[in-house]
Design a protein around this motif. Structure first.
Motif, PDB file in Angstrom:
ATOM      1  N   GLY A 161      26.366  52.841  32.838  1.00 56.45           N
ATOM      2  CA  GLY A 161      27.077  53.394  34.000  1.00 56.45           C
ATOM      3  C   GLY A 161      27.589  52.275  34.886  1.00 56.45           C
ATOM      4  N   SER A 162      26.731  51.282  35.145  1.00 47.88           N
ATOM      5  CA  SER A 162      27.185  50.211  36.038  1.00 47.88           C
ATOM      6  C   SER A 162      28.242  49.348  35.354  1.00 47.88           C
ATOM      7  N   THR A 184      31.365  51.412  35.848  1.00 47.22           N
ATOM      8  CA  THR A 184      31.758  51.404  37.263  1.00 47.22           C
ATOM      9  C   THR A 184      32.295  50.036  37.662  1.00 47.22           C
ATOM     10  N   ARG A 236      35.746  49.498  36.353  1.00 41.31           N
ATOM     11  CA  ARG A 236      36.755  50.226  37.144  1.00 41.31           C
ATOM     12  C   ARG A 236      36.961  49.552  38.493  1.00 41.31           C
ATOM     13  N   ALA A 237      35.833  49.170  39.112  1.00 41.83           N
ATOM     14  CA  ALA A 237      35.940  48.577  40.450  1.00 41.83           C
ATOM     15  C   ALA A 237      36.631  47.217  40.397  1.00 41.83           C
TER      16      ALA A 237
END
Ligand code: ADP
Length: 497
Positions: free
Chosen positions: A177-178, A181, A184-185
Motif C-alpha cells: 500500500g505504501s 501511495t 502516486r504521491a
C-alpha cells in the motif's frame, strides 16, 4: 535505494512492530483467560470433594474407593474432568494419580496444601489440581482433579497461526500500500525530474511544469520550479540579447575602420587633408572600440560577482578631480561644482571615479551648448549623496525605468554618434550597488535631469569637525576655479530632486 522503496520498508517495519505487539497482547490475554477458567473450575471441584471427603472421614469412614461413591461423583463428568483419591505415599486409591513426583515430595505435611501442576501425557497436556485430606492434623491422603488441556492447546495453536498469518498479511499489505501511495504521491517529482532533464538537454527554458491544483508541498515545489525556470529564461534571454547587442556594437566601429582602411589602400592619390580626416576617423573608432571593450569587461566582472575593494576613499577629491578634468570636454556647457563636503566612503577608488565620470559625461553629452551641469556632494542620514544635475534634453518618464539596461539608448542613432555605448549607466548602477548604494533619477524632458548617487558613509556622519584638516568650510570648494557662482545664475534652472 529509491524513496518509494524506503517508504515502503518503513511502513512495513512499523506495521510489523505494531501488529506483533497487538497480536502478542491479544494472544496472551486470550490464552490466560482460558487457562485461568480451567484452573478456577478445577480448584472449585477439588475443594468441593475435599470438604465432602473430610466430612466423611470425620464421621469415621475409611479412605477407600467406596468413599467417593458417597459423594456426588457425577460432577467431574459434567466438566470432562477426572477425580482421584491418593494415599499419603502417592498411590492411587481411586482413579489415576498424576504428578506423582510432586505428590511424593509434597507428602510431608510441611508442603501442604498442594496446588496446580501440568503433566505432559501422550494425548497432550493435563492440568492437575491436588489438595490434601487431613484428619486430626495429619495428611491422610489427597484428592486430585485433572482435565486434559489438549483441546484448548490445539485451539490456541490454531488461533496463534491465525494471528501470525494476519500479521504477515498486514505487513505485506501495508508495504504494498505504501509503495503504491508513495508512487502516486511522488509522481509530480518524477515529472519534475523528467522536465528538468529535458530542459537541461534542450535548454528550452520556456517550458513549464503543470502544477497540481492541490496546495500541498509538491504543488509548491512545482510552482517554485516554474519560478526558477522563469528567472533562468530571462537570464538566458538577457545573456543572448547582451551577446547580440555586444556583437552589433563591436561590428559598427570595425566596419567603419575596415571601410576607411580600404579607402586608404585603394585611393593612393588622396589629398593629404582627406587622408588626415580618414585617419582621425579611424582613431575615433578605435577609441570607441577600446571604451566598449573596457565596458564589456567591467560588466563581465560584475556578472561574475567580483567584489569591489573596500578601502577608505575621499569621495570629495574624486568629484573635484573629475569635474576639473572634464571641463576640457564641456564643449560650451557650463560645468560647475556646488558645495562639496569632505566625505569618506569605503570602496574601490577606480570604480567610484568611473561612476562619477559616467554621470558627468552623460550630463555633458545630453546638454546642448549654452546649458549647464552642476555637480555636488553632501552627507545626509549616514549617506554620501553625489548629485549631477543638467539643463539638458531630459528623459521621458517611460524611458526612465530602462536607462540602466545594458545597451539601452533613448535615441540609438544620435547617442551612438555621440560616442555612447549604452553601457555607461548599466556600469554605474552596478558600481553603486556593489558599494551598497543606489542611483536615483529625476528628469523633465526638455528641462534637464538630476542623477543622485547615494553611498553609505565609511563612518556615520560626524559633522564638519570630524576632520578639520580636510574641512574646506561650508559652501566652499578647495579649487578656486570651481565656484558655482561663476557659471550659475541665482535662480537655478536645474530640476530639483
Ligand atoms: P550612453 O553611453 O548611450 O550614454 P548610458 O547607459 O550612459 O549610455 O545611458 C543610457 C541612455 O540614457 C542614454 O542613451 C541616454 O538616452 C539616456 N541618458 C543618460 N544620461 C542622460 C542625461 N543626463 N540626460 C538625458 N538622457 C540621458
Amino acid at each position: 535505494m529509491s524513496i518509494r522503496v524506503r517508504l515502503a520498508i518503513w511502513c512495513a517495519g512499523i506495521s510489523c512492530i505494531l501488529l506483533a505487539a497487538v497480536g502478542l497482547a491479544v494472544f496472551t490475554i486470550h490464552s490466560q483467560a482460558h487457562y485461568g477458567d480451567v484452573d478456577r473450575t478445577l480448584a472449585a471441584m477439588t475443594e468441593h470433594f475435599r470438604v465432602e471427603i473430610d466430612r466423611q472421614l470425620a464421621r469415621g469412614a475409611p479412605l477407600d474407593r467406596a468413599l467417593l461413591a458417597e459423594i456426588d461423583a457425577a460432577g467431574p463428568q459434567l466438566v470432562g474432568a477426572n477425580l482421584a483419591l491418593i494415599d499419603p505415599a502417592g498411590n492411587a486409591i481411586s482413579g489415576r494419580a498424576l504428578a506423582a513426583d510432586a505428590l511424593g515430595r509434597d507428602a510431608a505435611p510441611a508442603h501442604d496444601p498442594m496446588t496446580f501442576a501440568t503433566v505432559a501425557e501422550d494425548e497432550g497436556r493435563v492440568r492437575v489440581h491436588t489438595m490434601p485430606l487431613t484428619a486430626a492434623g495429619t495428611t491422610v491422603g489427597y484428592v486430585q482433579s485433572s482435565v486434559s488441556l489438549a483441546d484448548l492447546d490445539r485451539s490456541l495453536a490454531r488461533f496463534r497461526v491465525l494471528l501470525v498469518g494476519a500479521m504477515v498479511a498486514g505487513v505485506v499489505l501495508s508495504g504494498l500500500g505504501s509503495l503504491v501511495t508513495a508512487a502516486r504521491a511522488l509522481q509530480p517529482v518524477f515529472t519534475l525530474t523528467e522536465t528538468a532533464r529535458a530542459i537541461a538537454l534542450s535548454r528550452a527554458f520556456g517550458r513549464r511544469i503543470e502544477p497540481s491544483d492541490a496546495r500541498d508541498e509538491l504543488g509548491e515545489l512545482a510552482r517554485t520550479f516554474n519560478e526558477m525556470l522563469g528567472s533562468l529564461q530571462s537570464a538566458h534571454e538577457g545573456q543572448r540579447r547582451f551577446i547580440d547587442d555586444a556583437a552589433h556594437e563591436l561590428r559598427a566601429p570595425l566596419t567603419s575602420i575596415a571601410g576607411n582602411l580600404d579607402l586608404l589602400e585603394r585611393a593612393l592619390d588622396l589629398p593629404a587633408s582627406e587622408r588626415v580626416a580618414i585617419e582621425a576617423d579611424i582613431r575615433r573608432e578605435v577609441d570607441r572600440l577600446g571604451r566598449l571593450v573596457n565596458d564589456l569587461l567591467a560588466l563581465a566582472r560584475a556578472d561574475a560577482g567580483q567584489a569591489v575593494a573596500r578601502e577608505s576613499v575621499e569621495l570629495d577629491r574624486i568629484v573635484i578631480d573629475e569635474v576639473r578634468q572634464m571641463r576640457r570636454l564641456a564643449n560650451g556647457v557650463a560645468l560647475a561644482i556646488t558645495g562639496v563636503e569632505p566625505t569618506v566612503v569605503l570602496g574601490d577608488i577606480d570604480r567610484l571615479r568611473q561612476l562619477v565620470v559616467v554621470l558627468i559625461d552623460n550630463a555633458l553629452r545630453y546638454t546642448p551648448a549654452g546649458g549647464g551641469v552642476e555637480v555636488g556632494l553632501r552627507r545626509a542620514d549616514g549617506e554620501a549623496l553625489v548629485s549631477v544635475v543638467d539643463t539638458g534634453i531630459g528623459i521621458a518618464a517611460e524611458e526612465l525605468p530602462r536607462i540602466f539596461d545594458r545597451f539601452y539608448r533613448t535615441d540609438p542613432a544620435r547617442d551612438r554618434d555621440a560616442g555612447g555605448s549604452g553601457l555607461g549607466l548599466a556600469i554605474a548602477g552596478w558600481i553603486a550597488e556593489a558599494h551598497g548604494g543606489r542611483i536615483e533619477v529625476a528628469s523633465t524632458p526638455g528641462a534637464g535631469s538630476r542623477f543622485t548617487v547615494a553611498l553609505p558613509l565609511a563612518v556615520p556622519a560626524a559633522g564638519p569637525a570630524a576632520d578639520p584638516a580636510r574641512e574646506p568650510g561650508p559652501g566652499s570648494v578647495p579649487s578656486g576655479d570651481l565656484r558655482p557662482a561663476e557659471i550659475l545664475p541665482a535662480a537655478s534652472p536645474f530640476p530639483k530632486a
